[in-house]
Design a protein around this motif. Sequence first.
Motif, PDB file in Angstrom:
ATOM      1  N   GLY A 169       0.596  -1.113  -0.176  1.00  0.00           N
ATOM      2  CA  GLY A 169       0.119  -0.268   0.058  1.00  0.00           C
ATOM      3  C   GLY A 169       0.846   1.361  -0.009  1.00  0.00           C
ATOM      4  O   GLY A 169       1.682   1.508   0.732  1.00  0.00           O
ATOM      5  N   VAL A 170       0.746   2.010  -0.935  1.00  0.00           N
ATOM      6  CA  VAL A 170       1.716   3.113  -1.423  1.00  0.00           C
ATOM      7  C   VAL A 170       1.291   4.259  -0.079  1.00  0.00           C
ATOM      8  O   VAL A 170       2.518   4.719   0.564  1.00  0.00           O
ATOM      9  CB  VAL A 170       1.417   3.868  -2.509  1.00  0.00           C
ATOM     10  CG1 VAL A 170       2.454   5.127  -2.791  1.00  0.00           C
ATOM     11  CG2 VAL A 170       1.889   2.853  -3.691  1.00  0.00           C
ATOM     12  N   GLU A 171      -0.026   4.522   0.076  1.00  0.00           N
ATOM     13  CA  GLU A 171      -0.162   5.471   1.305  1.00  0.00           C
ATOM     14  C   GLU A 171       0.495   4.993   2.669  1.00  0.00           C
ATOM     15  O   GLU A 171       1.096   6.086   3.420  1.00  0.00           O
ATOM     16  CB  GLU A 171      -1.776   5.713   1.459  1.00  0.00           C
ATOM     17  CG  GLU A 171      -2.232   6.595   0.318  1.00  0.00           C
ATOM     18  CD  GLU A 171      -2.582   5.603  -0.949  1.00  0.00           C
ATOM     19  OE1 GLU A 171      -3.197   6.315  -1.634  1.00  0.00           O
ATOM     20  OE2 GLU A 171      -2.108   4.659  -1.227  1.00  0.00           O
ATOM     21  N   ARG A 172       0.253   3.723   3.036  1.00  0.00           N
ATOM     22  CA  ARG A 172       0.831   3.252   4.221  1.00  0.00           C
ATOM     23  C   ARG A 172       2.625   3.332   4.085  1.00  0.00           C
ATOM     24  O   ARG A 172       2.958   3.737   5.203  1.00  0.00           O
ATOM     25  CB  ARG A 172       0.749   1.878   4.475  1.00  0.00           C
ATOM     26  CG  ARG A 172      -1.089   1.671   4.634  1.00  0.00           C
ATOM     27  CD  ARG A 172      -1.156   0.366   5.021  1.00  0.00           C
ATOM     28  NE  ARG A 172      -2.760   0.155   4.956  1.00  0.00           N
ATOM     29  CZ  ARG A 172      -3.511  -1.056   5.307  1.00  0.00           C
ATOM     30  NH1 ARG A 172      -2.889  -2.053   5.496  1.00  0.00           N
ATOM     31  NH2 ARG A 172      -4.743  -1.099   5.205  1.00  0.00           N
ATOM     32  N   LEU A 173       2.976   2.961   2.985  1.00  0.00           N
ATOM     33  CA  LEU A 173       4.298   3.127   3.106  1.00  0.00           C
ATOM     34  C   LEU A 173       4.925   4.607   3.201  1.00  0.00           C
ATOM     35  O   LEU A 173       5.883   4.786   3.570  1.00  0.00           O
ATOM     36  CB  LEU A 173       4.891   2.702   1.506  1.00  0.00           C
ATOM     37  CG  LEU A 173       6.260   2.326   1.308  1.00  0.00           C
ATOM     38  CD1 LEU A 173       6.940   1.578   2.305  1.00  0.00           C
ATOM     39  CD2 LEU A 173       6.640   1.586  -0.283  1.00  0.00           C
ATOM     40  N   LEU A 174       4.100   5.484   2.311  1.00  0.00           N
ATOM     41  CA  LEU A 174       4.613   6.890   2.640  1.00  0.00           C
ATOM     42  C   LEU A 174       4.486   7.377   3.864  1.00  0.00           C
ATOM     43  O   LEU A 174       5.241   8.365   4.452  1.00  0.00           O
ATOM     44  CB  LEU A 174       3.791   7.676   1.591  1.00  0.00           C
ATOM     45  CG  LEU A 174       4.263   7.692   0.096  1.00  0.00           C
ATOM     46  CD1 LEU A 174       3.024   8.238  -0.418  1.00  0.00           C
ATOM     47  CD2 LEU A 174       5.347   8.601  -0.104  1.00  0.00           C
ATOM     48  N   ASP A 175       3.248   7.031   5.037  1.00  0.00           N
ATOM     49  CA  ASP A 175       3.376   7.356   6.160  1.00  0.00           C
ATOM     50  C   ASP A 175       4.387   6.899   6.911  1.00  0.00           C
ATOM     51  O   ASP A 175       4.907   7.620   7.683  1.00  0.00           O
ATOM     52  CB  ASP A 175       1.892   6.551   6.623  1.00  0.00           C
ATOM     53  CG  ASP A 175       1.603   7.306   8.013  1.00  0.00           C
ATOM     54  OD1 ASP A 175       2.305   7.678   8.706  1.00  0.00           O
ATOM     55  OD2 ASP A 175       0.303   6.920   8.247  1.00  0.00           O
TER      56      ASP A 175
END
Length: 431
Positions: A310-316
């Motif tokens: 999950g990109v959003e989680r990775l960015l977080d």
Amino acid sequence: MNSFKKVTAIRGMNDILPADSGQWERLESLVREWLRSYGYRNLRTPVLEQTRLFTRGIGEVTDIVEKEMYSFTDSLNGESLTMRPEFTAGMVRATIEHNLTYDRPQRVFAIGPVFRHERPQRGRYRQFHQIDVEALGFAGPDVDVELILMLARLWKILGLADIRLEINSLGSAEERLAHRQALITYLEGFKDQLDEDGQRRLYTNPLRVLDTKNPALQEMADNAPRLLDYLGEASLAHFDGVRQRLEDAGIAYRVNPRLVRGLDYYNLTVFEWVTDRLGAQGTVCGGGRYDGLVSLLGGKPTPAVGFAIGVERLLDLWSQAQPAEPQPECDVYVLHQGEPAARAAMRLAEDLRDAGLDVVLHCGGGSFKSQMKRADGCGAEYAVILGEDELAEGAASVKALRAEGVAQRRVAMAELPAFLVEELVRTGGPE
């Protein structure tokens, strides 16, 4: 009076604004370099697929198919279409349709949006983004472990810590069937304690009952028959091969007998990388082997394994480890005053871009003071100024906004591109 009601974004589908998109681009660039280093190539599939692809591939008795898919009937031909809720089924469909594994296995990846009608919360949105990686035509366990090693390398590249690996084996279809019968018999003894979802899944997808978040049912789940105890010789050998290679590589892991994944197509190896830094949504990456999916979707039997991040989680997570720094909009900002200077500035900006520089040309007029304020605000390293005096000399004034060096000097326009390139190299500015 304008009576049109303001339009806002759909709940759970978020705009990514220019101040944030630079970090997305940085991550995507790092991810593409990382994937190239392992021989993966990009496969791009449509956002829309036939609904039956997902009901067949994912499984009808799953949360995704039952209540999370965005599906509609095409008004032109009456087909039921769905916005992809995940990548794997579409990647496999493309593999079959174009005979991608006819002469050799394929390592492919995709990056893009997927859609699920969920309750929006941290790390979980209705339109979110995934990095999807698939190895098609490899029987493993070597490729299973290579994927896990790839992920360990990505966490290192991004400077991420506190991510733990959990693994399990789902065995073969026959082994899962034997375990399923034993599990149903066991869970029937707790039927009165199960919530509505648990009772519904008891006879359709009992493994998912063990995925309960209800604290009162944890002891029940912990004592349930373990799928690992039903694995045959071949499945155990595959799982032992995975564990041995992980230990050879020095990768710490935990065997989690309750790790089942949420989709029907998995078999043998399954894994997740999890963290405590994202609240309730602790899974950063999930994947595993799905050897039966290609034949299930009409292709020739083909072993396959993959994962999704999950990109959003990775960015977080990445922003917690390395807070994002504002990204400059350009190397050079070109200011000008008067019509002749404006025309010359446009030509000059193109010459500077020919030299490989990122250039913003001021548009919209304004005083030199207001233009300089905008140049500074956009993060430019240098301001290039054209006015009447500069035009008369066939030169431009150059002002260093951040880099060390002369505060301002005049440079002949013919020499300006080379001068600025040399200055940016000398001062360590943007490449």
